[in-house]
Design a protein around this motif. Structure first.
Motif, PDB file in Angstrom:
ATOM      1  N   GLY A 192     -14.148 -26.156 -59.140  1.00 55.54           N
ATOM      2  CA  GLY A 192     -12.880 -26.787 -58.766  1.00 55.54           C
ATOM      3  C   GLY A 192     -11.949 -25.802 -58.079  1.00 55.54           C
ATOM      4  N   TYR A 193     -11.936 -24.584 -58.582  1.00 55.34           N
ATOM      5  CA  TYR A 193     -11.104 -23.524 -58.009  1.00 55.34           C
ATOM      6  C   TYR A 193     -11.530 -23.180 -56.581  1.00 55.34           C
ATOM      7  N   VAL A 194     -12.814 -22.904 -56.382  1.00 56.56           N
ATOM      8  CA  VAL A 194     -13.268 -22.508 -55.041  1.00 56.56           C
ATOM      9  C   VAL A 194     -13.246 -23.683 -54.071  1.00 56.56           C
ATOM     10  N   ASP A 195     -13.453 -24.891 -54.572  1.00 56.92           N
ATOM     11  CA  ASP A 195     -13.413 -26.064 -53.701  1.00 56.92           C
ATOM     12  C   ASP A 195     -11.997 -26.278 -53.166  1.00 56.92           C
ATOM     13  N   LYS A 196     -11.012 -26.008 -53.977  1.00 55.14           N
ATOM     14  CA  LYS A 196      -9.619 -26.183 -53.563  1.00 55.14           C
ATOM     15  C   LYS A 196      -9.152 -25.056 -52.646  1.00 55.14           C
ATOM     16  N   LEU A 197      -9.440 -23.790 -53.014  1.00 56.91           N
ATOM     17  CA  LEU A 197      -8.921 -22.644 -52.261  1.00 56.91           C
ATOM     18  C   LEU A 197      -9.787 -22.246 -51.066  1.00 56.91           C
ATOM     19  N   LYS A 198     -11.077 -22.540 -51.126  1.00 51.88           N
ATOM     20  CA  LYS A 198     -12.031 -22.214 -50.057  1.00 51.88           C
ATOM     21  C   LYS A 198     -12.004 -20.737 -49.668  1.00 51.88           C
ATOM     22  N   PRO A 199     -12.241 -19.856 -50.637  1.00 52.09           N
ATOM     23  CA  PRO A 199     -12.225 -18.417 -50.336  1.00 52.09           C
ATOM     24  C   PRO A 199     -13.497 -17.952 -49.609  1.00 52.09           C
TER      25      PRO A 199
END
Length: 175
Positions: free
Chosen positions: A127-134
């Protein structure tokens, strides 16, 4: 030794290794190396594992990609992106995929099949990486906006693999 003399477990393991090689190549063809995914994994877990290295993260990424359930999801997602680029998917699905339509959601559902192998830590990391797209995820997402390019599934697959590897590390090294 011929395949007929291999046990079913040995045969499946051999098949998983072949699929692993195919997946590595397909990811590379689409601009992603496993080391890129390991770097994401590193960023997710370095606050919790002080001795963490990129090499250890890469080992866990490899473990994730060697899992049969993961391989199947990766192969399906990449294939769907490629079919959309070739415009052999019918409308309205084609436009939804080429435009990475925000309410499509199937790309995330496929990715969740990867992180679910590793439990709630993988889910929250995804959920974190999907939102921030780092890192590489942002690069994939931007490349998907180019005319004729489709990375609708790829960015979520990469995020899911990194999240699952982070979860694998957390399970092994957390105190």
């Amino acid at each position: 030794m011929s395949e007929t003399t291999l046990s079913k477990k040995e045969y499946n393991r051999l098949n998983d290794t072949k699929k692993y090689d195919i997946i590595k190549q397909r990811l590379k063809d689409r601009g992603v190396e496993l080391i890129d995914i390991a770097k994401l994994t590193y960023e997710l877990q370095k606050p919790y594992v002080p001795t963490l290295t990129i090499e250890l993260c890469l080992e866990h990424v490899d473990r994730v990609v060697l899992k049969r359930e993961v391989q199947h999801a990766v192969l399906v997602g990449i294939e769907l992106d490629m079919l959309a680029e070739q415009k052999v998917i019918s409308e309205p699905l084609l436009s939804m995929m080429l435009g990475d339509y925000g309410l499509f959601g199937i790309d995330e559902i496929l990715a969740l099949s990867i992180v679910n192998v590793y439990g709630s830590i993988g889910l929250t990391n995804f959920g974190y990486v999907d939102k921030l797209k780092p890192g590489i995820i942002g690069e994939i997402d931007e490349a998907g906006k180019e005319e004729g390019r489709c990375n609708t599934f790829l960015d979520d697959i990469v995020g899911a693999i990194a999240s699952a590897a982070a979860s694998s590390i957390a399970h092994k090294y957390s105190s």
